[in-house]
Motif scaffolding. Structure first.
Motif, short mmCIF file in Angstrom:
data_model
loop_
_atom_site.label_atom_id
_atom_site.label_comp_id
_atom_site.label_asym_id
_atom_site.label_seq_id
_atom_site.Cartn_x
_atom_site.Cartn_y
_atom_site.Cartn_z
N ASP A 266 -10.08 2.18 -7.11
CA ASP A 266 -9.50 1.29 -6.12
C ASP A 266 -8.36 0.52 -6.76
O ASP A 266 -8.56 -0.15 -7.79
CB ASP A 266 -10.54 0.29 -5.60
CG ASP A 266 -11.56 0.92 -4.67
OD1 ASP A 266 -11.37 2.08 -4.25
OD2 ASP A 266 -12.56 0.25 -4.36
N ARG B 188 -5.65 -2.48 -6.12
CA ARG B 188 -5.40 -3.63 -5.25
C ARG B 188 -3.96 -4.13 -5.42
O ARG B 188 -3.30 -3.81 -6.40
CB ARG B 188 -6.39 -4.74 -5.60
CG ARG B 188 -7.80 -4.39 -5.16
CD ARG B 188 -8.84 -5.41 -5.60
NE ARG B 188 -10.14 -5.11 -5.03
CZ ARG B 188 -10.93 -4.10 -5.39
NH1 ARG B 188 -10.53 -3.27 -6.34
NH2 ARG B 188 -12.10 -3.91 -4.81
N GLU B 189 -3.53 -4.90 -4.47
CA GLU B 189 -2.17 -5.43 -4.49
C GLU B 189 -1.90 -6.16 -5.80
O GLU B 189 -2.72 -6.96 -6.26
CB GLU B 189 -1.96 -6.39 -3.31
CG GLU B 189 -0.54 -6.89 -3.18
CD GLU B 189 -0.30 -7.68 -1.91
OE1 GLU B 189 0.87 -7.98 -1.64
OE2 GLU B 189 -1.28 -8.02 -1.20
N LYS C 79 -7.15 3.87 -2.44
CA LYS C 79 -8.25 4.51 -3.16
C LYS C 79 -7.89 5.95 -3.50
O LYS C 79 -7.55 6.72 -2.61
CB LYS C 79 -9.50 4.49 -2.29
CG LYS C 79 -10.73 5.13 -2.93
CD LYS C 79 -11.92 5.17 -1.97
CE LYS C 79 -12.52 3.85 -1.70
NZ LYS C 79 -13.34 3.28 -2.75
N ARG D 48 0.83 -1.21 0.00
CA ARG D 48 0.00 0.00 0.00
C ARG D 48 0.86 1.26 0.00
O ARG D 48 0.55 2.23 -0.69
CB ARG D 48 -0.95 0.00 1.20
CG ARG D 48 -1.96 -1.14 1.14
CD ARG D 48 -2.74 -1.28 2.42
NE ARG D 48 -1.81 -1.49 3.53
CZ ARG D 48 -2.10 -1.27 4.81
NH1 ARG D 48 -3.30 -0.82 5.15
NH2 ARG D 48 -1.22 -1.50 5.75
N THR E 46 -5.80 4.92 2.23
CA THR E 46 -5.29 3.54 2.28
C THR E 46 -6.18 2.72 3.20
O THR E 46 -6.48 3.13 4.32
CB THR E 46 -3.83 3.51 2.77
OG1 THR E 46 -3.72 4.23 3.99
CG2 THR E 46 -2.90 4.10 1.73
N GLU F 4 -1.89 -5.03 -8.82
CA GLU F 4 -2.46 -4.43 -10.03
C GLU F 4 -1.47 -3.45 -10.65
O GLU F 4 -0.70 -2.79 -9.94
CB GLU F 4 -3.76 -3.68 -9.71
CG GLU F 4 -4.92 -4.57 -9.43
CD GLU F 4 -6.21 -3.81 -9.22
OE1 GLU F 4 -7.27 -4.46 -9.25
OE2 GLU F 4 -6.20 -2.59 -9.01
N SER G 80 -15.05 2.63 -8.50
CA SER G 80 -15.60 2.71 -7.16
C SER G 80 -16.33 4.05 -7.00
O SER G 80 -16.01 5.01 -7.71
CB SER G 80 -14.47 2.58 -6.14
OG SER G 80 -14.96 2.61 -4.83
N ALA H 204 -7.35 -3.56 1.98
CA ALA H 204 -7.29 -4.27 0.71
C ALA H 204 -7.10 -3.36 -0.51
O ALA H 204 -6.89 -3.86 -1.62
CB ALA H 204 -8.56 -5.10 0.51
N VAL H 205 -7.21 -2.03 -0.34
CA VAL H 205 -7.10 -1.13 -1.50
C VAL H 205 -6.41 0.17 -1.11
O VAL H 205 -6.43 0.58 0.05
CB VAL H 205 -8.47 -0.78 -2.13
CG1 VAL H 205 -9.19 -2.00 -2.66
CG2 VAL H 205 -9.34 0.01 -1.19
#
Length: 132
Positions: free
Chosen positions: A103, A105-106, A74, A27, A68, A108, A92, A71-72
């Motif tokens: 969003d 994600r890890e 943003k 993150r 933060t 991406e 989102s 899971a995301v």
């Protein structure tokens, strides 16, 4: 999340640096990369620290925030509903009349060109509203 030093004595940019460092995982890396892309897209961007710990980027008004979560990461664009998003980055907060968010994600990958275009569009919108 640990904090180092008094928040009152740090600039918003230093507070964002600390947040990225303190996260210490994907993150922090993602927020750091998004921050760099925002700065590349708009070298005149001003960094702020609002609402007890949210990085904010502004130019003639708010561009976006960087939040933060577990899971995301943003990015919420303050006037995202008014922006064209031909690459379909917004995934989102799609129901509101004003904001839109992305969003991340890890693992991406970031469509860097499309993100920079969105940042520039947000700045253009802010500046067009500021002139009126």
């Amino acid at each position: 999340m640990k904090t180092s030093g008094s928040q009152e004595s740090k600039t918003p940019s230093q507070l964002i640096d600390t947040r990225i460092e303190d996260l210490g995982d994907w993150r922090g890396q993602m927020l750091g990369r998004l921050r760099a892309l925002i700065k590349e897209a708009d070298p005149e961007v001003v960094e702020e620290w609002k609402w007890r710990g949210v990085p904010v980027w502004e130019d003639a008004g708010m561009i976006c925030t960087g939040e933060t979560y577990k899971a995301v990461v943003k990015l919420t664009f303050a006037k995202g509903a008014a922006l064209d998003d031909p690459s379909g980055l917004f995934n989102s907060s799609l129901d509101g009349n004003t904001r839109r968010a992305i969003d991340f994600r890890e693992g991406e990958t970031i469509n860097e060109a499309a993100l920079k275009a969105l940042v520039r569009a947000a700045v253009s919108l802010n500046k067009s509203k500021a002139r009126k």
